[in-house]
Design an enzyme around this catalytic site. Structure first.
Site, PDB file in Angstrom:
ATOM      1  N   LYS A  99       1.977   2.418 -15.623  1.00 40.25           N
ATOM      2  CA  LYS A  99       0.254   3.240 -16.150  1.00 40.25           C
ATOM      3  C   LYS A  99       0.492   4.203 -16.864  1.00 40.25           C
ATOM      4  O   LYS A  99       0.091   4.568 -17.599  1.00 40.25           O
ATOM      5  CB  LYS A  99      -0.690   2.358 -15.396  1.00 40.25           C
ATOM      6  CG  LYS A  99      -0.508   0.482 -15.497  1.00 40.25           C
ATOM      7  CD  LYS A  99       0.116   0.389 -13.540  1.00 40.25           C
ATOM      8  CE  LYS A  99       0.814  -1.394 -14.272  1.00 40.25           C
ATOM      9  NZ  LYS A  99       0.462  -2.141 -13.085  1.00 40.25           N
TER      10      LYS A  99
ATOM     11  N   ASP B 218      -3.871   0.913  -3.498  1.00 44.46           N
ATOM     12  CA  ASP B 218      -2.831   0.484  -4.370  1.00 44.46           C
ATOM     13  C   ASP B 218      -3.744   1.100  -5.610  1.00 44.46           C
ATOM     14  O   ASP B 218      -4.266   0.452  -5.810  1.00 44.46           O
ATOM     15  CB  ASP B 218      -2.486  -0.823  -4.250  1.00 44.46           C
ATOM     16  CG  ASP B 218      -2.132  -1.053  -6.223  1.00 44.46           C
ATOM     17  OD1 ASP B 218      -0.637  -0.928  -6.717  1.00 44.46           O
ATOM     18  OD2 ASP B 218      -1.325  -2.817  -5.937  1.00 44.46           O
TER      19      ASP B 218
ATOM     20  N   TRP C  16      -4.614  -8.145  -8.344  1.00 43.13           N
ATOM     21  CA  TRP C  16      -3.406  -8.142  -6.690  1.00 43.13           C
ATOM     22  C   TRP C  16      -4.018  -7.335  -5.360  1.00 43.13           C
ATOM     23  O   TRP C  16      -2.849  -7.753  -5.128  1.00 43.13           O
ATOM     24  CB  TRP C  16      -3.125  -6.283  -7.960  1.00 43.13           C
ATOM     25  CG  TRP C  16      -2.547  -6.079  -9.177  1.00 43.13           C
ATOM     26  CD1 TRP C  16      -3.282  -6.160 -10.262  1.00 43.13           C
ATOM     27  CD2 TRP C  16      -1.482  -6.683  -9.110  1.00 43.13           C
ATOM     28  NE1 TRP C  16      -2.358  -5.981 -10.889  1.00 43.13           N
ATOM     29  CE2 TRP C  16      -1.081  -6.192 -11.036  1.00 43.13           C
ATOM     30  CE3 TRP C  16      -0.325  -7.126  -8.811  1.00 43.13           C
ATOM     31  CZ2 TRP C  16      -0.089  -6.644 -11.367  1.00 43.13           C
ATOM     32  CZ3 TRP C  16       1.078  -7.366  -8.946  1.00 43.13           C
ATOM     33  CH2 TRP C  16       1.366  -7.190 -10.778  1.00 43.13           C
TER      34      TRP C  16
HETATM   35  C1  LIG Z   1       1.192  -3.653 -11.681  1.00 42.62           C
HETATM   36  C2  LIG Z   1      -0.024  -3.696 -10.759  1.00 42.62           C
HETATM   37  C3  LIG Z   1       1.128  -4.020 -10.007  1.00 42.62           C
HETATM   38  C4  LIG Z   1       2.343  -4.221  -9.760  1.00 42.62           C
HETATM   39  O1  LIG Z   1       3.735  -3.079 -10.279  1.00 42.62           O
HETATM   40  P1  LIG Z   1       4.686  -3.243 -10.150  1.00 42.62           P
HETATM   41  O2  LIG Z   1       5.021  -2.338 -10.261  1.00 42.62           O
HETATM   42  O3  LIG Z   1       5.344  -3.969 -10.991  1.00 42.62           O
HETATM   43  O4  LIG Z   1       5.423  -4.245  -9.020  1.00 42.62           O
HETATM   44  C5  LIG Z   1       0.768  -3.833  -8.461  1.00 42.62           C
HETATM   45  N1  LIG Z   1      -1.207  -3.436  -8.258  1.00 42.62           N
HETATM   46  C6  LIG Z   1      -1.595  -3.297  -9.670  1.00 42.62           C
HETATM   47  C7  LIG Z   1      -3.126  -2.724  -9.368  1.00 42.62           C
HETATM   48  C8  LIG Z   1      -0.917  -3.258 -10.608  1.00 42.62           C
HETATM   49  O5  LIG Z   1      -1.910  -2.365 -11.493  1.00 42.62           O
END
Ligand SMILES: *Cc1c(COP(=O)(O)O)cnc(C)c1O
Length: 359
Positions: free
Chosen positions: A195, A171, A102
């Site tokens: 999540k 993030d 990520w």
């Molecule tokens: C799932 C995830 C993403 C992607 O998220 P989207 O909503 O599908 O764009 C980005 N960063 C992390 C750390 C994630 O777990």
């Protein structure tokens, strides 16, 4: 009805109590004669749902009035572009920490807008650790520092917060609401909802208000934090049903005792799973001890020729979505807030049995 244990990395398990409540209110929300899905986002009913959800999130995370909380569409991935567009503020460089898949995606997207200074990377170490802070090469002139507190794919988590002199951007897609954090240390926190927050389609951005209003002039309006902050996230139609579901999840967390209680439960779940893996000679986890994620637990079997049997048999035993990410292989158990201790116990029982039969 037959609900199974779901270890999906995302969209992930939701609390059953939340699903029941949503089911109960699906056709007729609080005797108003319509579903939340059918409401005007500008109606008094929806505005009350939206405001309650925001107030509950602020209470849970301890978010002060110095921050705006935005309920947006576009996913965490869209924030990979929104962050540089909003925060570069005339500068041409940003700091990024590379601790996994990520991080890499965020770096790649930021590279379209600025020079990326990768302050530290664990790529040579197959992303199984977090580079020590004293090895980071932070550009003090850069606009901000971005990192990924929990790498969902590699299962690597920061249990400390970098202290830097520029806005800190995180993030938090797969760690938000799993434990208390000090929001005041951050300039921007963002997270896709699917999540720990609610269904996919909703993205939460928590942004310090002094960082608003500096977006590059070509920034699309829908990526401009100021536009959304000024309009209470209703500049256009917000992801209204996801916002409502998130609100139900926030209430569920409050009823569970808030983030301190949730964190204790999460730690118990993760400890059990890692302890089992570490004391087994059949399973292994590659991540350094101090950085093992409490949300996403990747593990491998003694022989990867057994992977397929493990997946077929675990599914037959009612344990869903244990396949590791396609980029790393092996298995991964995501044990977010809504994955119960019973689910982890059931997983451990299956793993012990499988190892005994195949070890
Ligand atoms: C799932 C995830 C993403 C992607 O998220 P989207 O909503 O599908 O764009 C980005 N960063 C992390 C750390 C994630 O777990």
């Amino acid at each position: 009805m037959n609900r199974l244990y779901n270890f999906c990395a995302g969209p992930a398990a939701l609390p059953e109590a939340v699903l029941f409540k949503a089911q109960n209110e699906l056709l007729d929300w609080q005797q108003r004669g319509l579903s939340v899905m059918e409401m005007s986002h500008r109606s008094a009913e929806f505005v009350s749902i939206a405001e309650t959800a925001e107030a509950d999130l602020r209470e849970l995370m301890g978010i002060s009035e110095d921050y705006a909380v935005l309920f947006l569409q576009g996913g965490a991935t869209q924030q990979f572009s929104a962050v540089p567009l909003n925060l570069l503020n005339g500068k041409s460089r940003a700091n990024y920490v590379n601790t996994g898949q990520w991080s890499k995606k965020a770096i790649q997207e930021a590279g379209r807008y600025c020079d990326v200074n990768v302050v530290a990377s664990s790529e040579n170490d197959h992303f199984s650790s977090i580079p020590a802070f004293n090895s980071w090469e932070v550009d003090e002139e850069a606009a901000y520092l971005h990192y990924t507190p929990n790498e969902t794919i590699g299962g690597v988590e920061f249990f400390w917060t970098p202290e830097v002199s520029m806005p800190l951007v995180a993030d938090m897609s797969s760690t938000i609401l799993s434990r208390p954090i000090e929001v005041d240390k951050f300039g921007v926190i963002y997270a896709g909802a699917q999540k720990n927050i609610g269904p996919s389609g909703l993205t939460i951005v928590i942004v310090r208000k002094d960082l608003l209003g500096h977006a590059e002039s070509m920034t699309p309006a829908m990526l401009n934090y100021q536009v959304h902050a000024d309009a209470g996230s209703m500049s256009n139609t917000p992801p209204a049903y996801g916002w409502y579901m998130a609100g139900l999840v926030f209430q569920w967390i409050k009823q569970a005792g808030g983030l301190t209680a949730i964190a204790e439960m999460n730690q118990r779940k993760a400890n059990k799973l890692y302890h089992f893996i570490d004391t087994s000679d059949f399973y292994a986890n590659p991540v350094e001890l101090a950085s093992r994620s409490s949300m996403n637990v990747p593990f491998t079997l003694a022989d990867d020729a057994l992977d397929k049997a493990f997946l077929t048999q675990s599914e037959a035993a009612g344990l869903l979505n244990l396949k590791g990410h396609r980029s790393v292989g092996g298995m991964r158990a995501s044990i977010y807030n809504a994955v119960s201790e019973d689910a982890v116990d059931a997983l451990l029982a299956f793993m012990a049995d499988f190892a005994q039969r195949n070890g």
